[in-house]
Design a protein around this motif. Structure first.
Motif, short mmCIF file in Angstrom:
data_model
loop_
_atom_site.label_atom_id
_atom_site.label_comp_id
_atom_site.label_asym_id
_atom_site.label_seq_id
_atom_site.Cartn_x
_atom_site.Cartn_y
_atom_site.Cartn_z
N GLY A 156 0.90 -1.17 0.02
CA GLY A 156 -0.02 -0.04 -0.07
C GLY A 156 0.93 1.42 -0.06
N ARG A 157 2.08 1.12 0.69
CA ARG A 157 2.98 2.48 0.45
C ARG A 157 3.81 2.38 -0.66
NH1 ARG A 157 6.01 0.90 5.02
NH2 ARG A 157 7.70 0.13 3.67
N ALA A 158 4.18 1.18 -1.19
CA ALA A 158 5.10 1.28 -2.30
C ALA A 158 4.53 1.28 -3.81
CB ALA A 158 6.03 0.23 -2.11
N LEU A 159 3.46 0.69 -3.83
CA LEU A 159 2.89 0.40 -5.02
C LEU A 159 2.03 1.52 -5.54
CD1 LEU A 159 2.33 -3.46 -4.99
CD2 LEU A 159 4.45 -1.90 -5.50
N ARG A 160 2.43 2.78 -5.78
CA ARG A 160 1.58 3.94 -5.95
C ARG A 160 1.27 4.23 -7.36
NH1 ARG A 160 6.84 5.29 -4.45
NH2 ARG A 160 7.84 6.60 -5.58
N ASN A 161 1.93 3.62 -8.28
CA ASN A 161 1.57 3.94 -9.72
C ASN A 161 2.05 2.52 -10.51
OD1 ASN A 161 4.56 3.90 -10.42
ND2 ASN A 161 4.66 5.61 -9.02
N ARG A 162 1.63 2.56 -11.67
CA ARG A 162 1.82 1.48 -12.59
C ARG A 162 3.10 1.00 -12.52
NH1 ARG A 162 -2.48 2.88 -17.45
NH2 ARG A 162 -4.47 3.00 -16.15
N VAL A 163 4.23 1.75 -12.66
CA VAL A 163 5.47 1.28 -12.71
C VAL A 163 5.93 0.58 -11.63
CG1 VAL A 163 7.90 2.33 -13.08
CG2 VAL A 163 6.18 3.39 -14.07
N MET A 164 5.47 0.98 -10.65
CA MET A 164 5.85 0.45 -9.29
C MET A 164 5.21 -0.90 -9.29
SD MET A 164 8.24 1.87 -7.64
CE MET A 164 8.89 3.44 -8.64
N LEU A 165 3.84 -1.05 -9.69
CA LEU A 165 3.36 -2.19 -9.60
C LEU A 165 4.02 -3.19 -10.71
CD1 LEU A 165 -0.46 -1.08 -9.82
CD2 LEU A 165 0.29 -2.57 -8.11
N ALA A 166 4.33 -2.94 -11.80
CA ALA A 166 5.06 -3.55 -12.80
C ALA A 166 6.26 -4.15 -12.27
CB ALA A 166 5.37 -2.69 -14.05
#
Length: 473
Positions: A156-166
Motif C-alpha cells: 500500500g505504501r510502495a505501489l503508488r503507480n503502474r511502474v511500481m506495480l510492474a
C-alpha cells in the motif's frame, strides 16, 4: 571550542551550536538509558520499531528533528540489513560519535539475541514434545497472517503507480516461477530506480517515508542537535577508511579463519560464509530475505525442515529486536544437527553467536562508512529512485514468501512440478491441515477485522495450538 549555554532549551542550544561540534546537552549516560528503553520496546517488526524510535527520539526527547530522522531512515532503507537497527546506529553516532553508534546498535540487538537463544534451547530440547510442538504449530499458523499483513502494508505504501506495480509483478514472477536469485532481483530494481531518478521520471519520485503520529512536526533547528552537521559527522576519508578497515577485519577474519582451519564442508564455515553473503544482499529487511534463506537452509544445506523457518519467524515476531534475528535460529539449528565433535548444544550456541556476528557487524560498517557522506546528500533524487524501486520489488518477493509459507503451513505435503525453466510448488490437497487453516483464518480475522496487535495474536494462537495438541494427544 564553542561552550554550551547552560540550561538553554534544546532548540536554542541546537541553533547556537549547529555545525559546531556535538554540544547538544545530552549526556552519554542518559543516551544509554534511552537506548535500553528503545531496545526493550522494539517489538512489532521494523514499522513498530521505527515508530517507537520516532516517538522517543523525536517527539519525547527532541534529540533530532523530523527532517533529519526521515533523511537517516531513507538512507538506512537503501542498505542491506535491518533498517531499524541501522537507524539506531545512525542516530547514536550523530549524537555521541562512534561509541554512541556502537552502543545504540548493540543494545538494539542484545535483548532479541538472548530471547531467541533461550527459545532455541527449548525448541531443540523439547520441540518434539506435544505441548511445545503445539506452541510452535500455533505460532506458524499466526505468522502466515502476519506475513500477509506485511505484503498489504508495504504494498500500500510502495505501489503508488503502474511502474511500481510492474516492478513488483516482475519480481514476483521472477522468483516464484523461475527462482531467479533474490540478489539479482534487488540489483535489477536498484539500477532501474536509479536511472529513473536520474532522468527525473515522476514514477520514481519518493512518495514519503515514515510519518509522525499527528501533532506538530519538530524542525531540525528546534531539536537538541540543531540543523547543522556536527563536526564529527562531516566527511573524513581517513576516519571512514580506518573504521571501515577495523570493521571489515572484525567481520571477515573469523569467517576466513574457520574456512582455513575446517574447510568448506564444515557447518561453521558454511554458516559464516552464507550469512556473510546474506548481510550484503538482504535489502528490504527480514521478510524479503526469508524466502531465499529458507530455500537454501532447507533444500541446499539441510539445516531446517520446511516448517521450521516459520517456527523461527514466530520466535522473532514475539521477541524484541529486528526480525532478521530469525537467522540466528537458522544457524543454531544448522549446527545443532551437524555438531561434528562438539556437544550439539555447544555447537548450536557457537553457531548462534557466529550468525549474529556476521549478520550485524556489517550493519555498523554501512553506517560508519556512508553516513558522513550521506549527510551531504539530502534530497538526492537518484538514490531516492533506487530506494523506491527496491521497495516495490520487495513487495513481489514478500508475496512469494507468503505463498511459500502458506503452502508449508496449510498442507503437510508439497510437490514440485518443473516445465523447462519454470518450476512450481503444488500442494497435495489430501494433505491439508484443517487445524492450521482454522488458526490462520482466526489470526487473519483478528489482525485485519479487529486490529488486534501482532503480539496478542501470536500469543493467542500459540496457546490455541498447545490446547489443540493436548486435546489431540
Amino acid at each position: 571550542m564553542v561552550e554550551m549555554v547552560e540550561n538553554a532549551p534544546a532548540g536554542q542550544a541546537g541553533k547556537k551550536d549547529a555545525g559546531k561540534g556535538h554540544h547538544h546537552g545530552v549526556p552519554f549516560a542518559e543516551a544509554l538509558r534511552v537506548w535500553l528503553r528503545v531496545a526493550a520496546l522494539s517489538f512489532g517488526g521494523p514499522a513498530g520499531q521505527i515508530a517507537v524510535m520516532h516517538r522517543i527520539i523525536v517527539d519525547e526527547k527532541r534529540w533530532i528533528g523530523e527532517h533529519r530522522f526521515l533523511h537517516a531512515l531513507n538512507y538506512c532503507m537503501l542498505l542491506p540489513g535491518p533498517e531499524a537497527q541501522q537507524l539506531a546506529v545512525y542516530i547514536g553516532w550523530l549524537m555521541h560519535r562512534t561509541w554512541g553508534g556502537l552502543v545504540a546498535g548493540v543494545l538494539f540487538v542484545l535483548p532479541g539475541f538472548l530471547s531467541i537463544l533461550a527459545l532455541s534451547y527449548i525448541y531443540a530440547a523439547y520441540g518434539s514434545v506435544g505441548i511445545v510442538a503445539g506452541l510452535f504449530f500455533g505460532l506458524k499458523a499466526a505468522v502466515l497472517a502476519v506475513v500477509v499483513q506485511a505484503v498489504i502494508r508495504i504494498g500500500g505504501r510502495a505501489l503508488r503507480n503502474r511502474v511500481m506495480l510492474a516492478l513488483a509483478a516482475a519480481a514476483f514472477i521472477a522468483i516464484f516461477f523461475f527462482h531467479v536469485p533474490f540478489p539479482l532481483i534487488v540489483l535489477s530494481a536498484a539500477i532501474s530506480g536509479y536511472l529513473g531518478g536520474r532522468l527525473g521520471l515522476e514514477a520514481f519520485t519518493p512518495g514519503g517515508g515514515h510519518k509522525a503520529a499527528g501533532g506538530p512536526v519538530l524542525s531540525d533547528a528546534e531539536s537538541a542537535l540543531g540543523e547543522g552537521i556536527p563536526d564529527h559527522a562531516r566527511p573524513n576519508l581517513v576516519w571512514s577508511l580506518g573504521v571501515s578497515a577495523a570493521l571489515l577485519v572484525l567481520w571477515l577474519a573469523p569467517v576466513a579463519a574457520l574456512y582455513a582451519f575446517f574447510g568448506p564442508g564444515d557447518v561453521f564455515s558454511q554458516i559464516g560464509l552464507f550469512f556473510s553473503k546474506m548481510a550484503v544482499v538482504t535489502f528490504g529487511g527480514a521478510y524479503a530475505a526469508l524466502a531465499y534463506v529458507a530455500q537454501e537452509a532447507v533444500q541446499h544445506f539441510g539445516w531446517l525442515k520446511p516448517g521450521e523457518m516459520l517456527d523461527g519467524l514466530g520466535m522473532a515476531e514475539t521477541t524484541p529486536g529486528p526480525l532478521i534475528m530469525v537467522l540466528q535460529f537458522v544457524g543454531f539449528m544448522g549446527a545443532f544437527r551437524n555438531p561434528g565433535s562438539l556437544d550439539p548444544m555447544v555447537a548450536a550456541t557457537l553457531a548462534a553467536i557466529l550468525t549474529t556476528w556476521v549478520t550485524f557487524v556489517p550493519c555498523f560498517l554501512w553506517i560508519f562508512l556512508g553516513a558522513p557522506f550521506i549527510e551531504k546528500l539530502r534530497g538526492n533524487v537518484a538514490l531516492a529512485g533506487a530506494m523506491s524501486a527496491i521497495t516495490a520489488a520487495v513487495v513481489g518477493v514478500i508475496l512469494n514468501l507468503a505463498i511459500w509459507f502458506g503452502l508449508h503451513t496449510l498442507f503437510a505435503e508439497v510437490a514440485s512440478v518443473s516445465v523447462g525453466s519454470l518450476r512450481l510448488d503444488i500442494p497435495v490437497l489430501q494433505s491439508a491441515v484443517p487445524a492450521a487453516m482454522a488458526l490462520s483464518a482466526a489470526a487473519a480475522i483478528a489482525i485485519f477485522r479487529f486490529k488486534t496487535s501482532v503480539i496478542t495474536t501470536l500469543m493467542a494462537c500459540a496457546i490455541s495450538g498447545m490446547l489443540w495438541t493436548l486435546a489431540m494427544g
